[in-house]
Design a protein around this motif. Structure first.
Motif, PDB file in Angstrom:
ATOM      1  N   GLY A 165       5.396   7.410  -1.328  1.00 54.74           N
ATOM      2  CA  GLY A 165       4.784   7.168  -0.020  1.00 54.74           C
ATOM      3  C   GLY A 165       5.653   7.557   1.159  1.00 54.74           C
ATOM      4  O   GLY A 165       5.207   7.507   2.306  1.00 54.74           O
TER       5      GLY A 165
ATOM      6  N   THR B 231       1.142   3.836  -3.117  1.00 50.91           N
ATOM      7  CA  THR B 231      -0.017   4.663  -3.492  1.00 50.91           C
ATOM      8  C   THR B 231      -0.544   5.495  -2.315  1.00 50.91           C
ATOM      9  O   THR B 231      -1.591   6.118  -2.420  1.00 50.91           O
ATOM     10  CB  THR B 231      -1.154   3.760  -4.020  1.00 50.91           C
ATOM     11  N   SER B 232       0.198   5.511  -1.213  1.00 52.09           N
ATOM     12  CA  SER B 232      -0.238   6.286  -0.039  1.00 52.09           C
ATOM     13  C   SER B 232       0.383   7.673  -0.058  1.00 52.09           C
ATOM     14  O   SER B 232       1.519   7.845  -0.495  1.00 52.09           O
ATOM     15  CB  SER B 232       0.205   5.599   1.257  1.00 52.09           C
ATOM     16  N   LYS B 233      -0.362   8.641   0.456  1.00 59.11           N
ATOM     17  CA  LYS B 233       0.232   9.953   0.687  1.00 59.11           C
ATOM     18  C   LYS B 233       1.129   9.831   1.909  1.00 59.11           C
ATOM     19  O   LYS B 233       0.770   9.135   2.864  1.00 59.11           O
ATOM     20  CB  LYS B 233      -0.871  10.981   0.983  1.00 59.11           C
TER      21      LYS B 233
ATOM     22  N   GLN C 277       2.619   4.359  10.302  1.00 58.27           N
ATOM     23  CA  GLN C 277       1.992   5.541   9.684  1.00 58.27           C
ATOM     24  C   GLN C 277       2.933   6.294   8.753  1.00 58.27           C
ATOM     25  O   GLN C 277       2.517   6.842   7.741  1.00 58.27           O
ATOM     26  CB  GLN C 277       1.524   6.514  10.772  1.00 58.27           C
ATOM     27  N   HIS C 278       4.210   6.374   9.139  1.00 53.20           N
ATOM     28  CA  HIS C 278       5.174   7.166   8.377  1.00 53.20           C
ATOM     29  C   HIS C 278       6.392   6.334   8.011  1.00 53.20           C
ATOM     30  O   HIS C 278       6.885   5.555   8.841  1.00 53.20           O
ATOM     31  CB  HIS C 278       5.692   8.358   9.205  1.00 53.20           C
TER      32      HIS C 278
ATOM     33  N   GLU D 220      -0.054   9.035   5.593  1.00 47.94           N
ATOM     34  CA  GLU D 220      -1.434   8.512   5.604  1.00 47.94           C
ATOM     35  C   GLU D 220      -1.475   7.024   5.268  1.00 47.94           C
ATOM     36  O   GLU D 220      -2.458   6.512   4.746  1.00 47.94           O
ATOM     37  CB  GLU D 220      -2.300   9.300   4.601  1.00 47.94           C
ATOM     38  N   LEU D 221      -0.416   6.338   5.593  1.00 49.05           N
ATOM     39  CA  LEU D 221      -0.313   4.917   5.268  1.00 49.05           C
ATOM     40  C   LEU D 221      -1.326   4.094   6.062  1.00 49.05           C
ATOM     41  O   LEU D 221      -1.506   4.293   7.262  1.00 49.05           O
ATOM     42  CB  LEU D 221       1.113   4.426   5.587  1.00 49.05           C
ATOM     43  N   LYS D 222      -1.984   3.192   5.349  1.00 44.62           N
ATOM     44  CA  LYS D 222      -2.872   2.218   6.000  1.00 44.62           C
ATOM     45  C   LYS D 222      -2.432   0.840   5.506  1.00 44.62           C
ATOM     46  O   LYS D 222      -2.735   0.450   4.382  1.00 44.62           O
ATOM     47  CB  LYS D 222      -4.337   2.462   5.611  1.00 44.62           C
ATOM     48  N   SER D 223      -1.694   0.137   6.358  1.00 48.37           N
ATOM     49  CA  SER D 223      -1.143  -1.155   5.952  1.00 48.37           C
ATOM     50  C   SER D 223      -1.897  -2.300   6.615  1.00 48.37           C
ATOM     51  O   SER D 223      -2.105  -2.304   7.829  1.00 48.37           O
ATOM     52  CB  SER D 223       0.345  -1.218   6.343  1.00 48.37           C
TER      53      SER D 223
ATOM     54  N   GLU E  13       0.817  -1.230   0.000  1.00 52.00           N
ATOM     55  CA  GLU E  13       0.000   0.000   0.000  1.00 52.00           C
ATOM     56  C   GLU E  13       0.843   1.269   0.000  1.00 52.00           C
ATOM     57  O   GLU E  13       0.356   2.360  -0.309  1.00 52.00           O
ATOM     58  CB  GLU E  13      -0.911   0.041   1.244  1.00 52.00           C
ATOM     59  N   LEU E  14       2.142   1.152   0.345  1.00 55.65           N
ATOM     60  CA  LEU E  14       2.992   2.331   0.528  1.00 55.65           C
ATOM     61  C   LEU E  14       3.084   3.177  -0.740  1.00 55.65           C
ATOM     62  O   LEU E  14       2.968   4.403  -0.685  1.00 55.65           O
ATOM     63  CB  LEU E  14       4.405   1.894   0.968  1.00 55.65           C
TER      64      LEU E  14
END
Length: 549
Positions: free
Chosen positions: A161, A134-136, A149-150, A139-142, A131-132
């Motif tokens: 990401g 495509t994450s801002k 988170q970062h 704002e990571l949601k793994s 997911e990293l």
């Protein structure tokens, strides 16, 4: 007894920067990077503020996956200044190990470099956290790592990401000194600020929780054993992610105002160059590092006369290597240290004026303000000098425990506060200890207890043998048999029968290895410890002993 230091890691750095503001604190020879203590403290404060701005709170877990880059040592103090817990990641980890550590440690931030040796860290992390990309940033949601988170990148630019480390420094400009001071005022010396994953020689890693008080006092006493002052300069080629680097190296220096000269990735030539160029007075290493330096084809070119001391630790030191370190590297006051991560890590250390015999045959005596005893492994009763048993220690150095593993913690630390090391040792009447093996490495053959170290020491005396590891393999009849993995000296040949013949009549028959294999090297942890359990697993496969397990 020396006085225990009751400062947080951040306050310690403030104190040293106040005492020696213009002395050199940190030097990276290849980068041309030099910080005075004032500059280094300011850099750490700036990063600490940036972490606050990022949303990091006291008690949060921040992981670092990097070799000895300048940002590593900066983060060691920046995180401590805000009471965050720095979780150290082994540089040799691959995806499954990384995922286990980040998940088990509940890390919310990961600092990382591009890669190390044959491992691309960015690709490895992407396989664990797809997911990293495509994450801002932030704002990571793994799915695999819900706490993360970062991801902060140390190097040029920032992969998808992630944010670049220098962004943290910039964010720090938005936070006032007053805000940082308010957080620092809430910190206590007995709070956890460091978590290291250990047990690489026996199996599943456990997160060892270390406090400000643990690492500062251990670092101070380690430095005292080497007689460090603000005029010393330590070359640090051992990894920061391990206690050898971040406590025996960094904390021993910072408690004394000693200049740090790290080597980013161990290379014997770079160590020799750093010692000569910076006139280092001390150098650390595991025996294999010292051997690589001594045997480097350009060794004779370097002026190492500035050297005085340092630490050799991690595994047994052959006497000839110690002689050459003292004679050819001029480190006449080199010391030996012994301990484990759970004890912050050093329990015993030789002193600068100890004779060479004690430096090669013992691991020294207990550090100040630390208790040590040898106990019977069956009854737990304390043993007199000269008797072999388990080495136990108690005092400021004992970890808070294993993270989220109360049962494992209770196995390691008894109700009276004694840490049980799992190491077999003998102490002489002067308090000097010899480590004779690990309880788990003890071989039980037909009811006889066999200590591998004893057989190893004997086989070391053979002129063709460079290194030797002895361990048990399963056997239907006797329970276990003795096996030896032998590294021969260059240009020497030897057969299995010749090894056995050398033993006959000189050690008991039941101690003579039933199996001998010749190898070029041993499986190691990144900190230089030999993994006997892996040797055993390999032998079981090769000898097809699975049915005997």
């Amino acid at each position: 007894m020396t006085q225990e230091i009751n400062l947080t890691v951040g306050a310690l750095l403030d104190d040293i920067a106040g005492k020696y503001p213009d002395n050199e604190a940190l030097i990276y020879v290849e980068r041309g990077l030099r910080y005075t203590w004032r500059e280094f403290n300011e850099r750490c404060r700036q990063v600490a503020k940036g972490l606050l701005r990022l949303g990091v709170k006291k008690g949060d877990h921040l992981a670092i996956w990097a070799y000895n880059v300048p940002e590593w040592v900066t983060l060691q103090f920046a995180t401590a200044k805000i009471g965050a817990v720095l979780v150290t990641v082994n540089t040799s980890y691959k995806s499954a190990e990384l995922e286990y550590l980040l998940r088990q440690s509940d890390s919310s931030v990961l600092f990382m470099v591009q890669g190390f040796k044959d491992t691309n860290y960015v690709e490895t992390l992407s396989s664990v956290v797809p997911e990293l990309a495509t994450s801002k940033p932030g704002e990571l949601k793994s799915a695999a790592l819900p706490c993360l988170q970062h991801v902060v990148f140390i190097g040029e630019g920032a992969p998808d990401g992630m944010i670049n480390f220098e962004k943290i420094v910039e964010l720090g400009r938005e936070v006032s000194d007053v805000e940082l001071a308010a957080v620092e005022a809430t910190l206590h010396v007995n709070e956890v600020i460091n978590m290291q994953y250990t047990s690489g020689t026996t199996g599943f890693p456990k997160g060892v929780m270390l406090t400000h008080h643990n690492v500062i006092n251990n670092g101070f006493n380690i430095g005292e054993c080497m007689r460090f002052t603000e005029n010393d300069r330590l070359c640090i080629p051992v990894p920061f992610f391990h206690c050898f680097g971040c406590v025996l190296g960094v904390m021993a220096c910072v408690t004394h105002g000693t200049t740090m000269v790290p080597v980013e990735i161990f290379d014997p030539l770079k160590v020799l160059q750093a010692i000569e160029k910076e006139r280092c007075t001390a150098v650390h290493g595991v025996p294999t590092m010292f051997i690589a330096e001594l045997e480097h084809p350009r060794f004779q070119e370097f002026d190492l006369t500035s050297l005085r001391t340092g630490i050799m630790a991690g595994s047994n030191c052959p006497i000839e290597v110690m002689r050459r370190v003292i004679r050819d590297m001029h480190a006449s006051e080199i010391t030996i240290a012994y301990g484990q991560t759970e004890s912050s890590p050093v329990i015993t250390q030789t002193r600068t004026d100890d004779p060479i015999e004690l430096k090669v045959s013992t691991v020294g005596r207990v550090l100040p303000n630390v208790e040590l005893k040898i106990v019977d492994i069956e009854t737990g009763a304390e043993l007199p000098p000269g008797k072999q048993g388990e080495l136990c220690t108690r005092g400021y150095l004992v970890m808070k425990g294993y993270y989220k593993m109360p049962e494992e913690t209770a196995k390691a630390i008894d109700t009276d506060g004694w840490l049980h090391t799992g190491d077999l040792a003998v102490m002489d009447e002067n308090g000097y200890c010899k480590i004779t093996g690990r309880i788990k490495n003890m071989i039980i053959r037909g009811g006889e207890n066999i200590y591998p170290r004893e057989i190893e020491e004997f086989l070391y005396t053979h002129p063709n043998i460079s290194d030797i590891q002895v361990y048990g393999v399963p056997d239907r009849k006797y329970g276990e048999q003795v096996m030896a993995a032998v590294v021969l000296k260059q240009g020497c040949g030897m057969t299995e029968d010749e090894v056995k013949e050398f033993c006959r009549g000189r050690i008991a028959n039941y101690k003579i290895p039933k199996y001998v294999r010749f190898v070029d090297s041993y499986p190691m942890t990144a900190s230089g410890k030999i993994q006997k359990f892996k040797l055993r697993e390999m032998a079981i496969r090769e000898l097809q002993l699975e049915g005997n397990v």
